[in-house]
Design a protein around this motif. Structure first.
Motif, PDB file in Angstrom:
ATOM      1  N   VAL A 181     -25.630  37.460   5.001  1.00  0.00           N
ATOM      2  CA  VAL A 181     -25.344  38.995   4.760  1.00  0.00           C
ATOM      3  C   VAL A 181     -26.069  39.522   3.825  1.00  0.00           C
ATOM      4  O   VAL A 181     -26.203  39.108   2.576  1.00  0.00           O
ATOM      5  N   LEU A 182     -26.430  40.659   3.764  1.00  0.00           N
ATOM      6  CA  LEU A 182     -27.320  41.665   2.941  1.00  0.00           C
ATOM      7  C   LEU A 182     -26.233  42.331   2.021  1.00  0.00           C
ATOM      8  O   LEU A 182     -25.545  43.142   2.532  1.00  0.00           O
ATOM      9  N   ASN A 183     -26.415  42.103   0.701  1.00  0.00           N
ATOM     10  CA  ASN A 183     -25.730  43.170  -0.202  1.00  0.00           C
ATOM     11  C   ASN A 183     -26.466  44.219  -0.208  1.00  0.00           C
ATOM     12  O   ASN A 183     -27.629  44.199  -0.960  1.00  0.00           O
ATOM     13  N   GLN A 184     -26.180  45.332   0.159  1.00  0.00           N
ATOM     14  CA  GLN A 184     -26.938  46.549   0.254  1.00  0.00           C
ATOM     15  C   GLN A 184     -27.237  47.337  -0.914  1.00  0.00           C
ATOM     16  O   GLN A 184     -27.978  48.134  -1.391  1.00  0.00           O
ATOM     17  N   LYS A 185     -26.452  46.948  -2.273  1.00  0.00           N
ATOM     18  CA  LYS A 185     -26.249  47.751  -3.251  1.00  0.00           C
ATOM     19  C   LYS A 185     -27.347  46.869  -4.164  1.00  0.00           C
ATOM     20  O   LYS A 185     -28.083  47.420  -4.974  1.00  0.00           O
TER      21      LYS A 185
END
Length: 521
Positions: A181-185
């Motif tokens: 999962v990519l933490n977009q922040k």
């Protein structure tokens, strides 16, 4: 590395309902919900019509709702699934009400039931013309009251973790162990290991560009499941909503609810001719596939870009009460519903196929479940009956909850490798992503739209291969971004739609290929 009992990908009605139920039943188990936008951004939020539920057993019946669903599905529904979903409807509605979701009532205190295309009776429970928004609000309110749920907004699921990542040779018995999962922040990629993973990732409307879906509907869950070797079926059955507010600039189209036609609105061409009675005896209340194909036929004959929805003969006071959001949106476009016809056009709306699941929501991959629009349950067949989608999500979320409440298997901690982006760099040519996205969407609209042909489909697959090769090359050399992953996912979904369209040799429901059209039938 994060570990959890249940990983839920998506924050619409399907994912939230499951999360609430399992959290309430098992307060010592923990749930992580990841969603790539704001926590309330989902297709659920934009569902206007309502939930089809049989409540008035004097005027209506389960059998009537079952029959309406089977007719809309054009012979491809699983009748046992249809019966199960329809009969569970009243109980699932009671649960929503217990979670403080509000629905419109008559002056007598009864449900103010609506009627939509394909339904033989008034049975659609609604909250004005923003039912999905109200259901989403109530579910999120309950989620935030439960201590064992962690909701991670602006987190984008990149890929499911399977035996492939563990270098295990289990081709015939694949299992899912969570997701990257990519933490977009902050741009960091986290590994979430889960005993059970639920894909509740919504639809694919952005593949067509012109859609009633929000910008997040890029088919991520289906694409991840496809790359993980899950069984995917019936992707050729794309439902185009007949009446989206015409937007000459393209992009997202505002939905003019099916319930407006149920309320008595007429479809007219620019000459004022009411054309639907020429195509179906139910006229404007025919199922969505028939109305969409009829409008498409009218537009091809006339060369016009849109037709019109005429509400000028309706009680405007009642219209405002039932459809305040639609009334206000039309005013934004300088359309006075009391005096003006609403310009409308079909737009990509709903996918009837998807990840194949059984009645417990199990996919063909062990420990991977799916629920909602990303699935193929057998309920919709070749064409979804209006307002059956929220119902399906509620029922299957409950079934998955029941199954996992009994099955308490815990996946032992495994040596899952971290995401490897060695040798990649931050992409500098974002124009390549945007160019390929526009090309993909134009390809799908022009070659794989409401009316298809074998010639157009064959040309589409050749052109898609060129886009695929360019995107994959870019993906391998670039650090992960959401826009790049979404494009990759949409290319995978487009491939499934086109190849499964080519495999179908007859017209059914929402699938219409002019090479199989027989004017005698």
């Amino acid at each position: 590395m994060k570990e959890t009992n249940y990983l839920v990908i998506g924050s619409g009605v399907a994912g939230l309902t499951f999360a609430v139920k399992i959290a309430e039943k098992h307060p010592r188990r923990n749930i992580i919900i990841v969603t790539k936008g704001d926590e309330d951004e989902s297709n659920t939020k934009y569902a206007q019509g309502g939930i089809a539920v049989v409540l008035d057993l004097e005027e209506d019946s389960f059998q009537k709702h079952i029959q309406d669903t089977l007719i809309a599905g054009d012979g491809l529904c699983n009748e046992e699934v249809v019966e199960m979903v329809v009969k569970e409807g009243p109980q699932r509605l009671k649960e929503l009400i217990a979670w403080e979701a509000n629905f419109d009532l008559t002056s007598d205190g009864d449900f103010d039931l609506g009627k939509e295309g394909g339904h033989s009776e008034y049975r659609v429970v609604h909250h004005k013309d923003v039912t999905g928004y109200e259901v989403e609000r109530a579910l999120l309110q309950r989620v935030h009251q439960l201590q064992n749920i962690t909701l991670l907004s602006h987190h984008f699921a990149i890929d499911l973790i399977t035996d492939h990542h563990l270098k295990a040779n289990n081709k015939d018995n694949l299992s899912c162990y969570g997701a990257y999962v990519l933490n977009q922040k902050n741009g960091k990629i986290i590994t979430i290991q889960a005993d059970h993973t639920l894909l509740a990732s919504g639809g694919i409307g952005r593949v067509y560009g012109h859609t009633t879906n929000p910008a997040i509907a890029t088919g991520d869950g289906i694409a991840m499941a496809y790359r993980a070797k899950a069984l995917i079926k019936d992707m050729e059955f794309i439902q185009f909503h007949p009446t989206a507010l015409y937007n000459p600039e393209g992009g997202s189209y505002f939905l003019i609810s099916e319930a407006v036609r149920g309320f008595g609105a007429y479809l007219r061409n620019k000459e004022g001719y009411r054309f639907m009675p020429d195509y179906d005896q139910r006229a404007e209340l025919a199922s969505r596939d028939i109305v969409s194909q009829s409008i498409d036929s009218e537009l091809k004959k006339s060369g016009d870009t849109h037709v019109f929805l005429d509400c000028t003969h309706l009680d405007i006071t009642a219209f405002k009460k039932h459809f305040p959001n639609i009334y206000d949106k039309c005013l934004e476009y300088h359309i006075d519903v009391e005096k003006d016809w609403i310009p409308v056009v079909p737009a990509s709306h709903y996918l009837c196929g998807g990840i194949v699941v059984d009645r417990d929501g199990k996919t063909s991959i062990h420990n991977l479940f799916a629920c909602g629009e990303c699935t193929r349950t057998g309920l919709h067949g070749a064409n979804r009956l209006a307002s059956n989608s929220l119902l399906e999500a509620l029922v299957y979320a409950h079934n998955i909850f029941k199954y996992l409440s009994v099955d308490q298997q815990v996946v032992k901690s495994l040596p899952i490798p971290d995401w490897n982006d060695e040798g990649t760099s931050i992409p500098k040519e974002h124009i390549l992503i945007q160019h390929n996205l526009k090309e993909l969407q134009a390809l799908m609209r022009d070659y794989v739209g409401i009316v298809r042909s074998n010639k157009r489909l064959s040309k589409a697959i050749v052109r898609l291969d060129l886009i695929y090769n360019e995107v994959e090359e870019f993906y391998k050399e670039s650090k992960i971004t959401t826009t790049l992953c979404e494009l990759r996912n949409m290319v995978n979904v487009a491939h499934l739609i086109i190849t499964q369209s080519l495999e179908r040799k007859e017209n059914r429901g929402g699938y219409f290929n002019q090479d199989y059209y027989d004017p005698k039938n």
